[in-house]
Design a protein around this motif. Structure first.
Motif, PDB file in Angstrom:
ATOM      1  N   VAL A 118      -0.221  40.932 -14.899  1.00 40.11           N
ATOM      2  CA  VAL A 118       0.040  39.624 -14.293  1.00 40.11           C
ATOM      3  C   VAL A 118       1.321  39.657 -13.465  1.00 40.11           C
ATOM      4  O   VAL A 118       1.356  39.172 -12.324  1.00 40.11           O
ATOM      5  N   VAL A 119       2.388  40.236 -14.032  1.00 38.12           N
ATOM      6  CA  VAL A 119       3.674  40.272 -13.332  1.00 38.12           C
ATOM      7  C   VAL A 119       3.564  41.073 -12.036  1.00 38.12           C
ATOM      8  O   VAL A 119       4.030  40.639 -10.971  1.00 38.12           O
ATOM      9  N   LEU A 120       2.925  42.243 -12.094  1.00 42.08           N
ATOM     10  CA  LEU A 120       2.798  43.075 -10.899  1.00 42.08           C
ATOM     11  C   LEU A 120       1.953  42.394  -9.825  1.00 42.08           C
ATOM     12  O   LEU A 120       2.293  42.424  -8.638  1.00 42.08           O
ATOM     13  N   ALA A 121       0.843  41.765 -10.239  1.00 36.09           N
ATOM     14  CA  ALA A 121      -0.032  41.110  -9.265  1.00 36.09           C
ATOM     15  C   ALA A 121       0.662  39.919  -8.614  1.00 36.09           C
ATOM     16  O   ALA A 121       0.600  39.741  -7.389  1.00 36.09           O
ATOM     17  N   VAL A 122       1.321  39.106  -9.422  1.00 39.18           N
ATOM     18  CA  VAL A 122       2.009  37.928  -8.875  1.00 39.18           C
ATOM     19  C   VAL A 122       3.169  38.355  -7.967  1.00 39.18           C
ATOM     20  O   VAL A 122       3.361  37.806  -6.874  1.00 39.18           O
ATOM     21  N   ALA A 123       3.938  39.355  -8.427  1.00 35.98           N
ATOM     22  CA  ALA A 123       5.057  39.832  -7.601  1.00 35.98           C
ATOM     23  C   ALA A 123       4.546  40.404  -6.282  1.00 35.98           C
ATOM     24  O   ALA A 123       5.127  40.168  -5.211  1.00 35.98           O
ATOM     25  N   GLY A 124       3.434  41.160  -6.362  1.00 34.31           N
ATOM     26  CA  GLY A 124       2.844  41.705  -5.143  1.00 34.31           C
ATOM     27  C   GLY A 124       2.366  40.615  -4.210  1.00 34.31           C
ATOM     28  O   GLY A 124       2.521  40.710  -2.991  1.00 34.31           O
ATOM     29  N   GLY A 125       1.801  39.549  -4.778  1.00 42.74           N
ATOM     30  CA  GLY A 125       1.331  38.440  -3.966  1.00 42.74           C
ATOM     31  C   GLY A 125       2.463  37.699  -3.281  1.00 42.74           C
ATOM     32  O   GLY A 125       2.360  37.333  -2.103  1.00 42.74           O
ATOM     33  N   VAL A 126       3.544  37.462  -4.010  1.00 44.05           N
ATOM     34  CA  VAL A 126       4.697  36.764  -3.424  1.00 44.05           C
ATOM     35  C   VAL A 126       5.293  37.597  -2.297  1.00 44.05           C
ATOM     36  O   VAL A 126       5.569  37.083  -1.198  1.00 44.05           O
ATOM     37  N   TRP A 127       5.492  38.881  -2.555  1.00 42.08           N
ATOM     38  CA  TRP A 127       6.010  39.757  -1.503  1.00 42.08           C
ATOM     39  C   TRP A 127       5.006  39.890  -0.367  1.00 42.08           C
ATOM     40  O   TRP A 127       5.365  39.986   0.807  1.00 42.08           O
ATOM     41  N   GLY A 128       3.723  39.869  -0.722  1.00 39.35           N
ATOM     42  CA  GLY A 128       2.678  40.041   0.286  1.00 39.35           C
ATOM     43  C   GLY A 128       2.567  38.902   1.271  1.00 39.35           C
ATOM     44  O   GLY A 128       1.934  39.059   2.329  1.00 39.35           O
ATOM     45  N   LEU A 129       3.166  37.750   0.970  1.00 38.90           N
ATOM     46  CA  LEU A 129       3.130  36.643   1.927  1.00 38.90           C
ATOM     47  C   LEU A 129       3.797  37.023   3.244  1.00 38.90           C
ATOM     48  O   LEU A 129       3.507  36.431   4.291  1.00 38.90           O
ATOM     49  N   GLY A 130       4.673  38.017   3.195  1.00 34.02           N
ATOM     50  CA  GLY A 130       5.338  38.470   4.412  1.00 34.02           C
ATOM     51  C   GLY A 130       4.409  39.131   5.407  1.00 34.02           C
ATOM     52  O   GLY A 130       4.773  39.316   6.569  1.00 34.02           O
TER      53      GLY A 130
ATOM     54  N   ALA B 189      -6.481  39.493  -7.903  1.00 34.14           N
ATOM     55  CA  ALA B 189      -6.905  40.540  -6.970  1.00 34.14           C
ATOM     56  C   ALA B 189      -6.495  40.193  -5.541  1.00 34.14           C
ATOM     57  O   ALA B 189      -6.042  41.062  -4.779  1.00 34.14           O
ATOM     58  N   ILE B 190      -6.644  38.920  -5.160  1.00 29.19           N
ATOM     59  CA  ILE B 190      -6.235  38.498  -3.820  1.00 29.19           C
ATOM     60  C   ILE B 190      -4.728  38.668  -3.654  1.00 29.19           C
ATOM     61  O   ILE B 190      -4.248  39.175  -2.623  1.00 29.19           O
ATOM     62  N   MET B 191      -3.958  38.259  -4.659  1.00 29.43           N
ATOM     63  CA  MET B 191      -2.506  38.382  -4.568  1.00 29.43           C
ATOM     64  C   MET B 191      -2.086  39.841  -4.455  1.00 29.43           C
ATOM     65  O   MET B 191      -1.235  40.204  -3.632  1.00 29.43           O
ATOM     66  N   GLY B 192      -2.689  40.685  -5.271  1.00 33.19           N
ATOM     67  CA  GLY B 192      -2.348  42.102  -5.213  1.00 33.19           C
ATOM     68  C   GLY B 192      -2.700  42.733  -3.877  1.00 33.19           C
ATOM     69  O   GLY B 192      -1.945  43.555  -3.340  1.00 33.19           O
ATOM     70  N   SER B 193      -3.856  42.352  -3.309  1.00 35.11           N
ATOM     71  CA  SER B 193      -4.266  42.936  -2.034  1.00 35.11           C
ATOM     72  C   SER B 193      -3.345  42.504  -0.897  1.00 35.11           C
ATOM     73  O   SER B 193      -3.120  43.270   0.049  1.00 35.11           O
ATOM     74  N   LEU B 194      -2.779  41.293  -0.971  1.00 37.94           N
ATOM     75  CA  LEU B 194      -1.797  40.879   0.036  1.00 37.94           C
ATOM     76  C   LEU B 194      -0.570  41.780  -0.003  1.00 37.94           C
ATOM     77  O   LEU B 194      -0.009  42.140   1.042  1.00 37.94           O
ATOM     78  N   GLY B 195      -0.134  42.136  -1.215  1.00 38.67           N
ATOM     79  CA  GLY B 195       0.994  43.046  -1.338  1.00 38.67           C
ATOM     80  C   GLY B 195       0.705  44.396  -0.722  1.00 38.67           C
ATOM     81  O   GLY B 195       1.549  44.978  -0.019  1.00 38.67           O
ATOM     82  N   VAL B 196      -0.510  44.916  -0.948  1.00 42.34           N
ATOM     83  CA  VAL B 196      -0.886  46.208  -0.369  1.00 42.34           C
ATOM     84  C   VAL B 196      -0.933  46.118   1.155  1.00 42.34           C
ATOM     85  O   VAL B 196      -0.449  47.016   1.861  1.00 42.34           O
TER      86      VAL B 196
END
Length: 701
Positions: free
Chosen positions: A21-33, A197-204
């Motif tokens: 959860v932490v990794l996916a949410v963090a990736g999503g927040v960073w992925g907004l960029g 999954a959507i949040m994590g993919s934004l980070g990628v």
């Protein structure tokens, strides 16, 4: 491997759960960029002759042509001077050149072309945002079009459509999952996986954008596949876990067996889909590579979250996964009798079912033989959109400017007389108008413009462009560019790489399915059946989006199909077809491995997966079908195509055609030559769950 992971995920369930959860949410927040780095281009083949022509011309003469085109509703000289005065005050850090107003007395309108200073589409969009409010002149109405406003309108609408699609589809998906699972807790798990999954993919995607071009449509693809596949995988894993729990196993045993069976199948299925999407990387177009990045990252993240979060969360919930059950759930698991009966009916008369279905699929696919490809234009926007209105005004009121031209770049400092003679030969080519010198030569480079007497994307225009390229020219090199050449070169690049993509898809599918199932005929059957399903889908899409049958109902303008979207659809539909094939065949092979006959294995596989596959297809139809209501014709194409493909593949093809074909194949369906069988046994990517009798099943209290 899967058994060990299942046990570890249960024993360390809280660590796995919190970390995922932490990794996916963090990736999503960073992925907004990533939204600040999305490109609007990438539709052209970068190493083509037209691309080289544009590069050489830009190096010699600077950027020419209009990124932004404004059509003012006046030809009055006083008002034109007013327009000229206002536009001369546009900021020089954003605007490179502003051409003088070009009047059309017959239409009573004037056109102004503005070239922006930036070197990439991202910068151009920001510069257009900077100047767009300064384009209006008091007392004069105008419409704004051109490449950059068109791309911005498409991007803005696609972002809006994505938000709307998710807002509409998620509540419907949750309601359907409640109906399917019969409980709120179980139903919420696949949706949770989809969101992460959507949040994590934004980070990628944000990470990829730091070193490569990422088109804005990559986010749409990532959201579509991330949510859709996460719900599919969650449906299979949660369903298998509840099946194991219903058999009286402990939560630990149920998690372990679920990961060993459904988890392994999810990995295998996701791998096939990632391979299918990776085929887009073979093409030189940045647009297709971007779609590949978005799709692969979404599917991979959905798989990882499904194999980490779900086993851990199911281990925490245990029997509480059935909490908040609906009244119909309390009556027990749905009966498998109907699916077994369907399998029996089909296998009694397999030829009677198989031949008509194959004939219909072939007939539906026939229109695809007449497909025509084009490019992304303002016509993907809805009628009445201001940018589309501007383009239509240019086409109707300034035909001399809108008809397009062939741009010819000549290097090597040729003699002026030779250039003039060459221009005369160009003007004599059928379909080509007058060829004239477009600018004074610079640094030994000449630029010639040749107008077209036909539509710039017609077959006649493409042939004229090829005839011009076939002419012997002066100087060291003659490069032919222009919009017609750009589109033609892009399509040629797609055609050149498409066979390699097909070969990769077929080869990977055959190899992986052979290693998983130990059969030669099962992978061949899977490829052929998926190809039939894919061709039928595209045949219908050609009838609607190209030929116009039913186009009015969908609110789209018929025309050539965008090649990049067609290739994307091919990869997704083929991948999803093999996805359902894997889920269906895995249970059949599992039954066959326990000694069942072909008929018993087919009936068991259909009974165990029929309800789940059709439910998964229904959920994915809701997720992807929401794009059928998009304002952008390209996304509407994807939405309608996915509805057709999923509805056809998960019902008629998997539930009827596959059982009929397997009955006709009989025991040969499971056969492989001895040497290959021994290789498969050594390299097999599956592992059998322990027999039921090997585990002590405690009484449920």
């Amino acid at each position: 491997m899967f058994a060990k992971w299942g046990s570890l995920a249960y024993r360390r369930r809280w660590v796995v759960l919190i970390a995922t959860v932490v990794l996916a949410v963090a990736g999503g927040v960073w992925g907004l960029g990533v939204f600040d780095k999305l490109s609007q281009g990438g539709y052209d083949a970068p190493d083509s002759e037209s691309a080289r022509a544009n590069k050489v011309a830009e190096q010699a003469f600077g950027r020419t042509g209009g990124d932004v085109v404004v059509v003012y509703d006046t030809v009055d000289p006083a008002q034109l001077r007013k327009i000229d005065a206002q536009l001369s005050g546009l900021p020089s850090d954003a605007v490179l050149t502003v051409q003088d107003p070009y009047p059309s007395p017959e239409a009573g309108k004037s056109l102004v072309a503005i070239t922006l200073r930036g070197s990439d589409s991202n910068t151009h969009v920001k510069q257009y945002e900077q100047i767009k409010d300064q384009l209006h002149v008091d007392g004069i109405s105008e419409v704004v079009g051109g490449f950059i406003p068109t791309q911005k309108a498409i991007n803005d609408m696609s972002s809006s459509d994505l938000a709307t699609a998710e807002a509409v589809s998620l509540p419907i998906v949750l309601l359907l999952l409640i109906v399917i699972f019969g409980g709120l807790v179980a139903a919420s798990l696949p949706v949770l996986v989809g969101g992460l999954a959507i949040m994590g993919s934004l980070g990628v995607l944000h990470a990829i954008s730091l070193g490569a071009e990422v088109n804005s449509f990559a986010v749409n693809v990532a959201s579509l596949l991330g949510l859709g596949m996460a719900i599919d995988y969650g449906l299979f894993i949660v369903g298998r876990f509840r099946e194991e729990m219903a058999a009286g196993r402990t939560p630990e045993q149920a998690v372990k067996r679920t990961v060993m069976s459904a988890g392994r199948t999810v990995v295998f299925s996701a791998t096939l889909l990632v391979i299918a999407l990776s085929g887009l990387l073979l093409f030189p177009h940045g647009f297709l590579k971007s779609l590949s990045y978005g799709g692969m990252s979404a599917v991979a993240i959905a798989m990882v979250v499904s194999l980490t979060l779900l086993p851990a969360l199911l281990g925490v919930l245990g029997h509480r996964v059935d909490k908040l059950a609906m009244p119909w759930r309390k009556k027990g698991e749905p009966s498998e009798r109907g699916w077994r009966k369907l399998a029996g009916v089909v296998m009694k008369r397999p030829v009677l079912f198989a031949l008509p279905i194959i004939a219909v699929l072939v007939a539906l696919g026939a229109p695809f033989l007449g497909v025509k490809f084009g490019q992304v234009t303002e016509k993907v926007l809805p009628e009445g959109n201001a940018v589309r209105v501007a383009a239509e005004s240019i086409n109707n009121d300034f035909p001399g400017l809108a008809s397009g031209s062939i741009k010819i770049v000549i290097t090597g400092d040729p003699a002026p007389a030779d250039v003039q003679a060459f221009a005369a030969r160009v003007g004599a080519v059928p379909g080509v108008g007058e060829a004239v010198l477009a600018a004074e030569p610079k640094n030994g480079v000449w630029l010639v413009n040749a107008g077209l007497d036909v539509d710039q994307l017609s077959d006649e225009a493409k042939q004229a462009m090829k005839d011009v390229r076939a002419l012997d020219g002066p100087g060291d090199e003659v490069l032919v560019g222009g919009n017609t050449a750009v589109v033609s070169d892009s399509l040629d690049a797609v055609r050149a790489e498409l066979p390699w993509m097909v070969l990769m898809l077929v080869g990977a599918t055959f190899l992986l399915m052979f290693l998983a199932f130990g059969s030669i005929l099962l992978p061949i059957k899977a490829v052929v059946v998926s190809a039939l399903s894919l061709s039928a889908t595209f045949g219908v899409l050609v009838l609607v989006f190209q030929e116009g049958y039913g186009a009015d109902l969908l609110g789209v303008t018929p025309g050539p199909l965008e090649s990049g979207i067609v290739v994307l659809m091919a990869a997704m539909v083929f991948g999803l077809s093999t996805d359902y094939e894997v889920f269906l065949m895995s249970r059949m092979v599992e039954a066959r491995g326990r000694g069942a006959s072909t008929e018993e294995a087919v009936a068991t596989g259909l009974a165990k997966t029929g309800r789940v596959i059709t439910a998964a297809a229904l959920l994915l139809i809701v997720v992807t079908g929401a794009f059928a209501f998009s304002q952008i014709a390209m996304m509407r194409f994807v939405g309608v195509g996915m509805i057709l493909a999923l509805a056809l593949d998960a019902t008629v093809v998997r539930m009827i055609l596959v059982p009929a074909v397997l009955k006709l194949l009989g025991n040969a369906a499971w056969w492989a030559p001895g040497p290959l069988k021994r290789i498969q046994e050594r390299m097999a990517i599956h592992e059998e769950a322990p027999p039921v009798e090997d585990e002590r099943v405690p009484a449920r209290v």
